[in-house]
Design an enzyme around this catalytic site. Structure first.
Site, PDB file in Angstrom:
ATOM      1  N   LYS A   1       0.881  -1.175   0.000  1.00  0.00           N
ATOM      2  CA  LYS A   1       0.000   0.000   0.000  1.00  0.00           C
ATOM      3  C   LYS A   1       0.915   1.221   0.000  1.00  0.00           C
ATOM      4  O   LYS A   1       1.742   1.380   0.904  1.00  0.00           O
ATOM      5  CB  LYS A   1      -0.885  -0.012   1.244  1.00  0.00           C
ATOM      6  CG  LYS A   1      -1.648   1.292   1.516  1.00  0.00           C
ATOM      7  CD  LYS A   1      -2.799   1.473   0.556  1.00  0.00           C
ATOM      8  CE  LYS A   1      -3.638   2.707   0.939  1.00  0.00           C
ATOM      9  NZ  LYS A   1      -4.395   2.506   2.184  1.00  0.00           N
ATOM     10  N   VAL A   2       0.803   2.065  -1.025  1.00  0.00           N
ATOM     11  CA  VAL A   2       1.667   3.231  -1.170  1.00  0.00           C
ATOM     12  C   VAL A   2       0.823   4.460  -1.493  1.00  0.00           C
ATOM     13  O   VAL A   2      -0.380   4.360  -1.762  1.00  0.00           O
ATOM     14  CB  VAL A   2       2.719   3.020  -2.281  1.00  0.00           C
ATOM     15  CG1 VAL A   2       3.635   1.851  -1.951  1.00  0.00           C
ATOM     16  CG2 VAL A   2       2.060   2.827  -3.643  1.00  0.00           C
ATOM     17  N   SER A   3       1.471   5.602  -1.503  1.00  0.00           N
ATOM     18  CA  SER A   3       0.827   6.822  -1.963  1.00  0.00           C
ATOM     19  C   SER A   3       0.730   6.820  -3.480  1.00  0.00           C
ATOM     20  O   SER A   3       1.668   6.396  -4.174  1.00  0.00           O
ATOM     21  CB  SER A   3       1.636   8.044  -1.531  1.00  0.00           C
ATOM     22  OG  SER A   3       1.770   8.123  -0.142  1.00  0.00           O
TER      23      SER A   3
ATOM     24  N   THR B   1       0.774  11.388  -1.351  1.00  0.00           N
ATOM     25  CA  THR B   1      -0.222  12.131  -2.106  1.00  0.00           C
ATOM     26  C   THR B   1      -0.615  13.393  -1.356  1.00  0.00           C
ATOM     27  O   THR B   1      -0.843  14.435  -1.976  1.00  0.00           O
ATOM     28  CB  THR B   1      -1.470  11.262  -2.352  1.00  0.00           C
ATOM     29  OG1 THR B   1      -1.067  10.004  -2.880  1.00  0.00           O
ATOM     30  CG2 THR B   1      -2.427  11.945  -3.304  1.00  0.00           C
ATOM     31  N   ALA B   2      -0.673  13.301  -0.032  1.00  0.00           N
ATOM     32  CA  ALA B   2      -1.007  14.482   0.766  1.00  0.00           C
ATOM     33  C   ALA B   2      -0.025  15.609   0.487  1.00  0.00           C
ATOM     34  O   ALA B   2      -0.418  16.769   0.291  1.00  0.00           O
ATOM     35  CB  ALA B   2      -1.003  14.116   2.247  1.00  0.00           C
TER      36      ALA B   2
ATOM     37  N   HIS C   1      -5.677  10.501   7.405  1.00  0.00           N
ATOM     38  CA  HIS C   1      -6.305   9.426   8.155  1.00  0.00           C
ATOM     39  C   HIS C   1      -7.242   9.966   9.248  1.00  0.00           C
ATOM     40  O   HIS C   1      -7.933  10.946   9.052  1.00  0.00           O
ATOM     41  CB  HIS C   1      -5.252   8.480   8.721  1.00  0.00           C
ATOM     42  CG  HIS C   1      -4.365   7.871   7.681  1.00  0.00           C
ATOM     43  ND1 HIS C   1      -4.824   7.429   6.472  1.00  0.00           N
ATOM     44  CD2 HIS C   1      -3.023   7.655   7.676  1.00  0.00           C
ATOM     45  CE1 HIS C   1      -3.820   6.949   5.765  1.00  0.00           C
ATOM     46  NE2 HIS C   1      -2.721   7.076   6.461  1.00  0.00           N
TER      47      HIS C   1
END
Length: 297
Positions: free
Chosen positions: A52-54, A124-125, A168
């Site tokens: 799980k990655v950005s 991504t943030a 989150h």
């Protein structure tokens, strides 16, 4: 199958059934828990079969990894927030602004030259933050400090940094730290593009081969559906690993980040991912994508 994902409620909810052998025919998982900054680095080094990655890290890893069309996090109304300690930087009631309009622009301009904590420089943030700041923060921010996401709000509260970029469950808990919302980067993204927000992606090593990649995608999709069918089954697993142990917050987190795009990216999901990365490449923030880079075998 070696997999790495975060201990956040959406990931543990999504992968609970698969990780516990409740998805018929799916390969067993050897799970490593790691925050997004770590999984992004793991992907760049090619260390795991599935991660799980950005979405922001994809331009650096898609030669070796394929984007799975399910299991990740996209949505609407679920974007990262920019938080400050000073209510003068945002709205005193904590409701904040989206960074648009005269009031939003004035608040955003106050970040010029300031220190901002972010969860990952490949996240991504942070990519959304850079696009937002390029539009609304004259001269840009000052120092950017990378911290684990659960350390960001205490750092803002304690005055160690001027602002924090949070993700989150922090969306639901920041007021407990006495913080104020300066901007909602999801609102900014949706308002300027009309697209959902691409946050976290599931990727798998291309060398596994087409048949195995399709098997992994079906296993991820089946695990999502199993979680929806029996949400109580995953609850102990979710709460065991969550940074925020309040069950109500965990439920809010899952409700926001596990949605129809988790089961299948679909046309809108792919458009959002391509839109973000194309715009970022045009700004020189990421390498450009090849025409078939996002295609699933």
């Amino acid at each position: 199958m070696r997999i790495a994902y975060s201990p956040c409620p959406n990931d543990t909810f999504v992968f609970h059934a698969w990780a516990h052998g409740r998805v018929a025919g799916a390969p067993p998982l050897d799970v490593t828990f790691a925050d997004i900054d770590l999984t992004n680095g793991m992907a760049e080094r090619g260390e795991f079969d599935v991660l799980k990655v950005s979405y922001a890290v994809l331009p650096w890893v898609l030669d070796e990894y394929a984007l799975l069309p399910c299991g990740g996090a996209l949505g609407r109304g679920c974007g990262p927030l920019v938080l400050t300690r000073d209510p003068g930087d945002g709205n005193g009631d904590g409701s904040g602004g989206d960074g648009n309009g005269d009031g939003g622009r004035a608040r955003a301009a106050g970040l010029a030259g300031k220190t901002v904590a972010v969860p990952s420089e490949r996240s991504t943030a942070y990519l959304l933050f850079r696009l937002w700041a390029a539009d609304l923060v004259p001269g840009g921010v000052g120092e950017v400090v990378v911290l684990p996401f659960h350390e960001i709000m205490p750092a803002v509260r304690d005055g160690k940094v001027d602002a924090g970029l949070v993700i989150h469950e922090a969306r639901f808990t920041y007021q407990r730290y006495g913080l104020h919302r300066l901007a909602d980067l999801g609102e900014y993204w949706e308002g300027t593009t009309g697209l959902p927000i691409p946050l976290g992606a599931i990727i798998a090593r291309r060398s596994l081969g087409t048949a195995r990649l399709r098997e992994l995608a079906e296993a991820a999709r089946a695990s999502v559906r199993a979680a929806w069918d029996d949400p109580v089954a995953s609850r102990p697993y979710v709460l065991e690993h969550a940074q925020e142990m309040d069950p109500a917050v965990a439920d809010q987190h899952i409700g926001l980040y596990v949605n129809e795009f988790t089961a299948d990216l679909g046309e809108d999901g792919y458009a959002a991912v391509r839109g973000l990365l194309t715009r970022a490449a045009a700004e020189g923030l990421v390498p450009p994508l090849g025409p078939d880079a996002l295609d699933f075998p």
